[in-house]
Every structure is written in structure tokens, then in C-alpha cells.
Design an enzyme around this catalytic site. Structure first.
Site, short mmCIF file in Angstrom:
data_model
loop_
_atom_site.label_atom_id
_atom_site.label_comp_id
_atom_site.label_asym_id
_atom_site.label_seq_id
_atom_site.Cartn_x
_atom_site.Cartn_y
_atom_site.Cartn_z
N ASN A 147 0.67 -1.22 -0.34
CA ASN A 147 0.12 -0.39 -0.07
C ASN A 147 0.99 1.23 0.19
O ASN A 147 0.18 2.69 0.32
CB ASN A 147 -1.34 -0.08 0.83
CG ASN A 147 -0.42 -0.07 2.87
OD1 ASN A 147 0.56 -0.15 2.72
ND2 ASN A 147 -1.11 -0.97 3.50
N ARG A 285 2.87 7.61 11.21
CA ARG A 285 2.31 6.62 12.38
C ARG A 285 2.65 7.96 13.60
O ARG A 285 3.31 8.79 13.46
CB ARG A 285 3.97 5.62 13.02
CG ARG A 285 3.78 4.09 12.99
CD ARG A 285 2.12 3.81 12.62
NE ARG A 285 2.31 2.18 12.32
CZ ARG A 285 2.05 2.16 10.55
NH1 ARG A 285 1.16 2.83 10.35
NH2 ARG A 285 1.43 1.05 10.17
N GLN A 314 -5.07 4.21 18.37
CA GLN A 314 -5.79 3.14 18.17
C GLN A 314 -6.57 2.33 17.98
O GLN A 314 -6.24 1.16 18.40
CB GLN A 314 -5.38 3.20 16.00
CG GLN A 314 -4.47 4.23 15.53
CD GLN A 314 -4.14 3.27 14.03
OE1 GLN A 314 -3.45 5.02 13.34
NE2 GLN A 314 -4.03 2.80 13.20
N HIS A 333 -7.66 6.06 9.92
CA HIS A 333 -6.35 5.24 9.26
C HIS A 333 -6.48 4.36 8.21
O HIS A 333 -7.44 3.38 8.45
CB HIS A 333 -5.27 4.45 10.48
CG HIS A 333 -4.26 3.74 9.96
ND1 HIS A 333 -3.20 3.48 10.96
CD2 HIS A 333 -3.48 4.19 8.89
CE1 HIS A 333 -2.38 2.99 10.08
NE2 HIS A 333 -2.63 3.75 8.99
P1 NDP Z 1 10.07 1.29 3.33
O1 NDP Z 1 10.61 0.28 3.80
O2 NDP Z 1 10.37 2.07 2.23
O3 NDP Z 1 10.62 3.29 4.04
C1 NDP Z 1 10.89 3.59 5.51
C2 NDP Z 1 12.21 4.21 4.96
O4 NDP Z 1 12.56 4.84 6.15
C3 NDP Z 1 13.48 4.24 4.85
O5 NDP Z 1 14.16 4.87 3.51
C4 NDP Z 1 14.04 4.39 5.75
O6 NDP Z 1 14.81 4.37 5.58
C5 NDP Z 1 13.61 5.12 6.59
N1 NDP Z 1 13.43 5.88 7.75
C6 NDP Z 1 13.93 4.51 8.70
N2 NDP Z 1 14.59 5.50 9.82
C7 NDP Z 1 14.68 6.03 9.43
C8 NDP Z 1 14.87 7.30 10.22
N3 NDP Z 1 15.35 7.53 12.06
N4 NDP Z 1 15.31 8.64 9.90
C9 NDP Z 1 14.79 8.82 8.35
N5 NDP Z 1 14.43 7.81 7.75
C10 NDP Z 1 14.38 6.50 8.22
O7 NDP Z 1 8.55 1.75 4.04
P2 NDP Z 1 7.59 2.60 3.43
O8 NDP Z 1 7.58 4.05 2.81
O9 NDP Z 1 6.89 2.02 2.29
O10 NDP Z 1 6.57 2.90 4.85
C11 NDP Z 1 7.07 4.19 5.75
C12 NDP Z 1 6.27 3.39 6.55
O11 NDP Z 1 4.76 4.16 6.34
C13 NDP Z 1 5.50 2.49 7.12
O12 NDP Z 1 6.64 1.93 8.42
C14 NDP Z 1 4.60 2.32 8.39
O13 NDP Z 1 4.75 3.08 9.52
C15 NDP Z 1 3.85 3.49 7.60
N6 NDP Z 1 2.80 3.55 6.69
C16 NDP Z 1 1.30 3.71 6.31
C17 NDP Z 1 0.32 3.61 6.34
C18 NDP Z 1 -0.48 4.35 6.46
O14 NDP Z 1 -2.28 3.04 6.27
N7 NDP Z 1 -1.15 5.17 7.17
C19 NDP Z 1 0.64 1.53 5.13
C20 NDP Z 1 1.65 1.93 4.68
C21 NDP Z 1 2.84 2.33 5.17
P3 NDP Z 1 16.76 3.78 5.48
O15 NDP Z 1 16.47 2.29 4.98
O16 NDP Z 1 17.51 4.15 4.01
O17 NDP Z 1 17.51 3.57 7.05
#
Ligand code: NDP
Length: 401
Positions: A147, A285, A314, A333
Site C-alpha cells: 500500500n 505513525r 488506535q 487510519h
Molecule cells: P520503506 O521501508 O520503503 O521506507 C522507510 C524509510 O524510512 C526507509 O528509507 C528508511 O531509511 C527510512 N528511515 C527509517 N528510520 C529513519 C530515521 N530514523 N530517519 C530517517 N529515515 C528513516 O517503507 P514505506 O515507505 O513503504 O513505509 C514507511 C512507513 O509508512 C511504514 O513503516 C509505516 O509506518 C507507514 N505506512 C503507513 C500506512 C498508512 O496506511 N497510513 C501504510 C503503509 C505504510 P533507510 O532504509 O535508508 O534507513
């Protein structure tokens, strides 16, 4: 025989749908970057139907019962007397969605002696105490990418909604008014604004790509830098710290997972560094933001608007201040559970279960915890620890209902 407990949100108040607004879903074979969509051997549901609510059962009952497994589906997830807490005691597998999270705290994990696998039907497994799961050697998996694009579309909608003052303008129409001045006194164009994403993973990058045609200046902060070719293609400005980025942005969108490093990242101090009148959109989140700091910033005018679909806990209690704070565009959400997304994550859960029962490896990109440690996508995007503290407050929603 295994026992699978699946926690889903309740059916619509007027009953499970008998018909739908559209007849089909567009066909998509691959995600951007090439990852394939889920590849279960079969599915027992019609894509485009409501799968994420209790009666939809993620389309899993026929498959699981044909293998002789016990499948329990409930929306009753909070508090010690909930169906979830009772059924958890002898469950082998738990399936839960972030939209209506069955919080798997250390206390609950301790009670679930048989638990071996926790599946997130969606993305984001912060509702599981990942440290406790690692300790007990419980595998935690999610349906990576299912998603991400759905959420990126929602982020763009929310940015435009806030900046152009859509929701208050809509409300004037519903109230029977024609109050143009009231509507436009807070309405701007996004063209030329600076927008920055905290994290440029699957969602963050998709948001940047979608905002590019609006002629916005694009910024990002992430622990790992994107490929040079992507930075050039989108003319991206990378910042070495989140503080540096928020100082120069008119709009900030949060797209990082919740883990100990990001919990309460947007507190009074960080929000205080944002430009006066900036907009903050958080679909990642709720707990990445300090609840009361957001309210204070909207009241003082530091933030011109806040929108998102994620809360903590939630469901949010009826008296959660984000329901009533000024200039917000909150929804429950929902961004990652459109009917389109449901079809993908239901198929993804089926693929994971097929792998589990057939003794085949689960895709690396779906792994968050395996073998007692962060693994796969989890090792890349999370830090070790627990972000479930305070989740028991979710029980207040039911008490207030
Ligand atoms: P990805 O794993 O593709 O992306 C997450 C990114 O966050 C990675 O690039 C990671 O960086 C980065 N990251 C992690 N920790 C840090 C930090 N401390 N500072 C900066 N960057 C950080 O996941 P998605 O993009 O698919 O999803 C992201 C989040 O969105 C999910 O974990 C979830 O919580 C939320 N989400 C919400 C939904 C909703 O319905 N509202 C649905 C889907 C997701 P790196 O790997 O470079 O360290």
C-alpha cells in the site's frame, strides 16, 4: 493443525456491502523498481471487495479450513477481556492490520505461548513489541509495498487539501454558504513551495515523484542517500539532518517507520525549528509526533495545518485532542486500506501463509524479525526496540462507545 487469530476492523455500520461503486480494479503487475506484486498460488476473493473488515476475512477462511486449521476473526482487540486476548493464549499465528492494530505487547506475547508468526496485513509492524518478539523467536512479517503507492496518493491529497484550504471550503458549501473570502483567507498555491519528506523509502520517494509536476522544490532527509541518478532526475536536495530540512520547508511529510529512533521525533523543539505557517502531513505513525506539541503548534500558528491518518493509540479515544484541534485534516487510519490496497495485502498474506505451511522461505523483503533479530526489510528500516508503550489506552475507545 494451527490456530490463526485474525484481527480486522468492524464491518460498515449499515452492513457488509452488497454492491460496490466500481466493477473492477486496474491491473498492475509490478511496483515501481520492479518488485512483483504478491504471488499466492490462488486467491478465494474478488479483488475490489471489502476484505479488511471482519466479514471480508482477508479472503482466507476457505484456504485455511481446507488445510484443517482453526481460523478466528474478530474486531474485539483491546483490554484484558477482549476476544483477541482470550484467543491469543493458544494461537500459533496472529494476523493484524495497522489500521486497527492488535497491539502485541511484551505482556501479551508472554501469554501467547504457542505464537510463532505475527503477520501484518499491510506495512508497519510497530504494533508488535519487536524486541519481545525477537527474544521469543517469533517471526514478524509484513506485505512490503502493498500500500505504499496508496499512501503516497493520500499524502499528495492531504498536502493540497491543507494548502488550498479544501475542507473548510467544502464545509461552507454543506452549510449552505457562499463564503468565498472565508474560504480563501487561508488558501495558497503549492507551486514554488519547498516540500520535504522525512524518509525517502517507497512512500517518501513516491510522494516526491508525484509532487514534481506541481513545480515544488523537493527536499528529503533519510539515513541512506538515494542514487545519484534519482537525485538528479527529480532535482532533489538531501539534508544531513531532519532539523536542517524542516527549517527551509513550507510543507513537511513524514514517511519513516515508527521505531525508537523516530518516536516523538516531532516534539516542541523540532516543530519550533519549522517555518512559521508550515504544514505537517503525517501518514506514517501517530507516535512519531508528540500529540500535545502538534496541538500547541496549531494553536500558536507555528503550524498552519496538520493532516494525516495515523494516531496513537488506535482507535483514538473520543476525546483525543487531534479530533478538535484547529486547522487539521485528519481521517481515521485509511490511506493504506483502499479497496485496491486490500486486494494486494490479502494476496500477500495468503502468499506468506502458503510459504509458512509449505515450509518455503518467506520473501526477504517481507521480513521484519526472523531468527531472533531484525531481518530483511526490518533490518534496513527499523531499529531494535519497542514502540508499543501506552497502547493499552486504545481500550478507552470501546469504553466510551
Ligand atoms: P520503506 O521501508 O520503503 O521506507 C522507510 C524509510 O524510512 C526507509 O528509507 C528508511 O531509511 C527510512 N528511515 C527509517 N528510520 C529513519 C530515521 N530514523 N530517519 C530517517 N529515515 C528513516 O517503507 P514505506 O515507505 O513503504 O513505509 C514507511 C512507513 O509508512 C511504514 O513503516 C509505516 O509506518 C507507514 N505506512 C503507513 C500506512 C498508512 O496506511 N497510513 C501504510 C503503509 C505504510 P533507510 O532504509 O535508508 O534507513
Amino acid at each position: 493443525m494451527a490456530k490463526i487469530v485474525c484481527v480486522l476492523y468492524a464491518d460498515p455500520v449499515d452492513g457488509y456491502p452488497k454492491s460496490y461503486a466500481r466493477d473492477d480494479l486496474p491491473k498492475i503487475d509490478r511496483y515501481p523498481g520492479g518488485q512483483t506484486l504478491p504471488t499466492p498460488k490462488a486467491i478465494d476473493f474478488k479483488p475490489g471487495t471489502l476484505l479488511g473488515s471482519v466479514s471480508g476475512e482477508l479472503g482466507l477462511r476457505k484456504y485455511l479450513e481446507s488445510l484443517g486449521h482453526k481460523f478466528v476473526v474478530t474486531a474485539d482487540k483491546d483490554g484484558p477481556n477482549s476476544v483477541f486476548e482470550r484467543e491469543l493464549i493458544d494461537a500459533d499465528i496472529v494476523i493484524s492490520q495497522p489500521f486497527w492494530p492488535a497491539y502485541l505487547t511484551a505482556e501479551r506475547i508472554a501469554k501467547a505461548k504457542n505464537l510463532k508468526l505475527a503477520i501484518t496485513a499491510g506495512i508497519g509492524s510497530d504494533h508488535v513489541d519487536l524486541a519481545a518478539a525477537s527474544k521469543r523467536n517469533i517471526s514478524v512479517v509484513e506485505v512490503t509495498y502493498c500500500n505504499s503507492i496508496s499512501v503516497s496518493e493520500h499524502v499528495v491529497m492531504m498536502i493540497l487539501g491543507l494548502v488550498r484550504n479544501y475542507i473548510p471550503s467544502y464545509q461552507w458549501v454543506v452549510k449552505g454558504g457562499w463564503n468565498i473570502a472565508d474560504c480563501v483567507a487561508r488558501s495558497y498555491d503549492v507551486e514554488g513551495m519547498h516540500v520535504g519528506t522525512v524518509a525517502a523509502g517507497r512512500i517518501g520517494l513516491a510522494v516526491l515523484r508525484r509532487l514534481k509536476p506541481f513545480d515544488m522544490h523537493l527536499h528529503y532527509y533519510d539515513r541512506h542517500r538515494l542514487a545519484d541518478s534519482v537525485e538528479k532526475e527529480l532535482n532533489l536536495i538531501w539534508h544531513a539532518s531532519v532539523e536542517d530540512m524542516v527549517k527551509v520547508c513550507d510543507v513537511v511529510t513524514i514517511n519513516a517507520p515508527l521505531h525508537p529512533e523516530t518516536e516523538h521525533l516531532f516534539n516542541d523543539a523540532l516543530i519550533g525549528k519549522m517555518k512559521r505557517g508550515a504544514y505537517l502531513v503525517n501518514t506514517a505513525r501517530g507516535k512519531i509526533c508528540d500529540r500535545d506539541a502538534v496541538v500547541r503548534a496549531l494553536q500558536s500558528g507555528r503550524l498552519a495545518g496538520y493532516a494525516g491518518d495515523v494516531w496513537f493509540p488506535q482507535p483514538a479515544p473520543a476525546d483525543h485532542p487531534w479530533r478538535t484541534m484547529p486547522h487539521h485534516g485528519m481521517t481515521p487510519h485509511i490511506s493504506g486500506t483502499s479497496l485496491s490496497a486490500q486486494a494486494r495485502y490479502a494476496a500477500g498474506v495468503r502468499e506468506i501463509l502458503e510459504c509458512w505451511f509449505e515450509g518455503r522461505p518467506i520473501r526477504d523483503e517481507y521480513l521484519i524479525v526472523q531468527g531472533g533479530a531484525l531481518a530483511g526489510a526490518g533490518a534496513h528500516s527499523y531499529s531494535q526496540g519497542n514502540a508499543t508503550a501506552g497502547s493499552e489506552e486504545a481500550a478507552r475507545f470501546r469504553q466510551q462507545a
